[in-house]
Design an enzyme around this catalytic site. Structure first.
Site: not given
Lengths: 297, 260
Positions: A36, A245, A248, A270, A276
């Site tokens: 970080g 979606c 899909c 997606c 997808c």
């Protein structure tokens, strides 16, 4: 590596010279050692404008080996300008194999999204970061923000979330949502939607972040704790989608809104194109599957 | 005034040189809990340098400053680590700037300005932070419905009151004020001074206030120090110094007050 042996006489392997790659690798190692923490590095001019992923490209160039398989995504998509041009860049300068399949890639460079398919141990996710400093918009002085990181003075980050709730009644930050790494450094996960924040936590893959213009590299090593900041009475929540979606039929994934015409028709599909496609190949289909764009007109 | 056997702040021989130029020289005094001390003098007399030195915003060339921590221990400010000193500054101390824009975050709402210190010491409950902010806005006479406005939408007097609320929210024991009424017109000044006086007695605050305005010193302070050319030339109870100034310069200062 001998540039002539690779057959690409015009470029060193992966564009950058070996000394530069060493310098970047040192920064990456330091970043991994201090999860970080933003490590400054001598960012180079790349043959693309700032904002196009110069930081991510340098990180990828530094860690890329001849037997790596590279996947590049922009907003989750493998076929937008940014991802196509970066993929071509490394095909041309490094001659490495590229793929759109998440599972097949050893290095994935991304602009925003983390793939829907869970990452595995051994994979590296490289983020392109525009503004690495999470405190920047509240504290413009770099000297001061460094001191705040050093002394763990992170109250200001909550001031930003407070403002959000005061203005919108909830934490309205949906991307670049601040996270705390291993209980120590507060980090900006680049413009990643907060939908993907939970995927960063305890991920088996190594996550590297490169900011070219701001000259910073930071990292989240595998299996590191990543906690999204929040308030006790306004806990962190990811975005939810009412639709599935249209192509899909996937649920619980990040969806993009696509405008279909000028009569208000739209669809959600997606954002992760690879995910997808794989689902459609596996026989899943959504409401609009199989229809061309003409069908909506 | 509470009675304790040790001063809250103990300043000994504080001297600050800017290169060859002297800012203030050999200033020593004790500040007791609940006491309001005014530092007066003309521009360039070293008041602000002194204030910055004893509030650890500037490191003096020589001298020491000891502060009695909440646990009763007396600690030297310049031997503390920076983390500890900064923690002290945002919890047990306050600093009210002459220009509120220096002490406030102008681009976040009044509520967040007041709540910042609470969040800095680890408060993570939005409802509680907001409740405290509303309470404090009330105490400095800012209407609760202004809580989500940014300080840029506030008048000068309101900004100064907001700055005071922002400093007092963590119940500090010592507040430094640098010309707190500087840019305000007289009626607003009077209200602000009234407010500060009330808060001092309610919260048992100790204050070191730097001012060139003798009226502020008269209304607010128990004791005062007169500075000239970096030196303290006269100290004493405020009423004594103002009614019976001994040094020629203090006499000049007192007699320069305009009588309306």
């Amino acid at each position: 590596m001998n540039p002539h042996a690779s057959g690409f006489a015009a470029y060193n392997f992966a564009y950058l010279d070996e000394q530069t790659k060493r310098m970047i690798r040192r920064a990456i190692l330091k970043a991994i050692a201090i999860p970080g923490y933003q490590v400054p590095f001598a960012s180079r001019e790349m043959p693309m404008p700032y904002g196009w992923g110069t930081g991510g490209v340098q990180v990828t160039a530094a860690i890329l080996g001849a037997d790596d398989t590279l996947k590049v995504i922009d907003q989750g998509s493998d076929d937008t300008t940014n991802s196509v041009s970066i993929r071509k860049f490394f095909e041309k300068t490094a001659g490495v194999a590229t793929t759109t399949r998440t599972a097949d890639a050893s290095i994935i460079q991304t602009r925003h999204r983390i793939p829907e398919e869970p990452l595995k141990s051994g994979q590296v996710l490289v983020y392109q970061v525009p503004i690495p400093e999470p405190l920047r918009f509240l504290e413009p002085r770099e000297t001061e923000t460094r001191k705040m990181h050093a002394l763990e003075e992170y109250g200001l980050m909550h001031v930003k979330l407070y403002e959000d709730i005061a203005k919108n009644g909830r934490i309205a930050t949906t991307y670049a949502y601040p996270v705390k790494i291993e209980g120590r450094y507060v980090m900006d996960p680049s413009p990643t939607p907060k939908f993907d924040n939970p995927k960063m936590n305890d991920s088996p893959a190594l996550q590297l972040f490169g900011a070219g213009r701001e000259k910073r590299i930071y990292a989240v090593p595998p299996h590191t704790e990543v906690v999204s900041l929040d308030f006790e009475d306004h806990p962190f929540e990811i975005n939810r989608f009412e639709d599935t979606c249209a192509l899909c039929g996937a649920e619980g994934v990040y969806l993009d809104e696509v405008i279909l015409d000028d009569k208000g028709n739209r669809m959600f599909c997606c954002s992760d194109t690879d995910h997808c496609e794989q689902r459609r190949e596996a026989g899943h289909s959504g409401a609009r599957a199989g229809q061309g764009l003409e069908a909506s007109q | 005034m509470t009675t304790t056997d040790q001063p809250l702040l103990s300043v000994a021989g504080v001297t600050k040189y800017y290169g060859d130029r002297m800012g203030c020289a050999d200033v020593s005094f004790d500040l007791w809990p609940g006491e309001v001390l005014a530092v007066v003098g003309e521009s360039g007399s070293g008041k602000t340098t002194l204030l910055n030195c004893i509030s650890s915003r500037l490191r003096p060339t020589r001298g020491s400053v000891h502060y009695a921590m909440r646990d009763g221990q007396s600690r030297s400010l310049f031997e503390m680590g920076e983390a500890e000193r900064r923690f002290l500054m945002r919890t047990d101390w306050g600093f009210v700037h002459q220009n509120p824009a220096d002490g406030l975050r102008m681009t976040v709402s009044a509520g967040a300005n007041v709540g910042e210190r609470l969040m800095a010491v680890g408060d993570r409950h939005y409802g509680r932070i907001r409740g405290t902010a509303i309470d404090w806005l009330g105490r400095v006479e800012i209407a609760a419905d202004r809580i989500d406005d940014q300080p840029r939408a506030f008048s000068g007097g309101m900004r100064q009151r907001l700055q005071i609320a922002r400093n007092l929210v963590t119940a500090p024991r010592l507040v430094f004020m640098d010309e707190p009424t500087g840019g305000l017109d007289v009626s607003v000044q009077a209200r602000l001074l009234d407010l500060v006086r009330g808060l001092v007695s309610d919260l048992d605050l100790s204050i070191i206030v730097v001012t060139h305005d003798l009226a502020v010193a008269r209304l607010l302070s128990h004791r005062m120090m007169v500075m000239k050319d970096g030196h303290v030339i006269e100290t004493g109870l405020t009423d004594r110094v103002l009614d019976d100034p001994r040094e020629p310069y203090t006499q000049l200062l007192v007699s320069s007050i305009l009588q309306v």
